[in-house]
Design a protein around this motif. Structure first.
Motif, short mmCIF file in Angstrom:
data_model
loop_
_atom_site.label_atom_id
_atom_site.label_comp_id
_atom_site.label_asym_id
_atom_site.label_seq_id
_atom_site.Cartn_x
_atom_site.Cartn_y
_atom_site.Cartn_z
N GLU A 182 0.88 -1.18 0.00
CA GLU A 182 0.00 0.00 0.00
C GLU A 182 0.92 1.23 0.00
N MET A 183 0.69 2.16 -0.90
CA MET A 183 1.55 3.35 -1.02
C MET A 183 0.74 4.54 -1.47
N ASP A 184 1.28 5.73 -1.22
CA ASP A 184 0.64 6.93 -1.77
C ASP A 184 1.68 7.78 -2.47
N PHE A 185 1.19 8.60 -3.38
CA PHE A 185 2.05 9.49 -4.19
C PHE A 185 1.19 10.61 -4.75
N GLN A 186 1.86 11.53 -5.34
CA GLN A 186 1.16 12.66 -5.96
C GLN A 186 1.56 12.70 -7.43
N HIS A 187 0.58 12.97 -8.25
CA HIS A 187 0.84 13.00 -9.69
C HIS A 187 1.49 14.33 -10.05
N GLY A 188 2.46 14.31 -10.97
CA GLY A 188 3.20 15.51 -11.36
C GLY A 188 2.34 16.56 -12.02
N GLN A 189 1.24 16.17 -12.64
CA GLN A 189 0.36 17.09 -13.32
C GLN A 189 -0.34 18.04 -12.37
N THR A 190 -0.48 17.65 -11.12
CA THR A 190 -1.24 18.44 -10.16
C THR A 190 -0.37 19.40 -9.38
N GLU A 191 0.93 19.39 -9.55
CA GLU A 191 1.80 20.26 -8.76
C GLU A 191 1.73 21.67 -9.28
#
Length: 191
Positions: A182-191
């Motif tokens: 289980e992991m989380d991350f942020q998409h580069g498009q939303t920065e």
């Protein structure tokens, strides 16, 4: 004064006065001309000074008028700034909501899933995908089934190389012979 004759026949006048007379006509003419020129220059200076004084008064009145106009414009500008700030405060929540809707609408899920498909190692699959919105954009929490722990390292490297950020592994487990993460991350498009 008595005229006397000289042996050459000239008449010589001897002046026995206590103060002899001098020819001062030329000096009187020069002093009169100088006084006249001085008077003319004085009149010209007075006329020019009166004219300059009137121009100064007109300029000073114009300056006062411009200063009053500037003060009026400045107060109007300040009033408009206050009104603008009031509008910003009253409309901020509505604008933020519209901006949030536009941001959600502009996120390309197709591009996201294409990139996610590229970063998953061969044989890996998603069991859960949970998107959430935070202050910096759209964050994702996933549960994925992987073939081995080495696939987890490959997945993290792939996510990083494709512009995903803030990658964190939350938990690892083995269920039904499969390595689950289980992991989380942020998409580069939303920065």
């Amino acid at each position: 004064m008595l005229p006397r004759e000289n042996h050459n026949g000239w008449k010589v006048i001897v002046n026995l006065a206590s103060q002899p007379r001098r020819n001062v006509r030329f000096f009187r003419f020069l002093s009169g001309a100088t006084a006249g020129l001085t008077g003319i220059l004085l009149i010209l200076l007075i006329v020019l000074n009166v004219k300059n004084l009137s121009l100064y008064r007109v300029g000073a009145a114009g300056y006062r008028h411009l200063a009053e106009e500037r003060a009026a414009i400045s107060s109007e500008y300040n009033e408009l700034n206050r009104q603008t700030e009031n509008f910003k405060r009253t409309l901020k929540t509505a604008v933020d909501e519209v901006n949030s809707l536009l941001t959600r609408k502009s996120f390309s899920w197709t591009i996201f899933f294409d990139e996610l498909e590229l970063v998953l190692p061969a044989g890996a699959y998603l069991t859960n995908l949970n998107p959430s919105r935070n202050e910096s954009g759209l964050a994702f929490r996933i549960k994925a089934g992987l073939a081995s722990r080495a696939d987890l390292g490959q997945l993290i490297r792939n996510l990083d190389s494709h512009g995903f950020s803030k990658i964190r592994v939350l938990s690892e487990s083995i269920q039904d012979g499969q390595f689950q993460v289980e992991m989380d991350f942020q998409h580069g498009q939303t920065e």
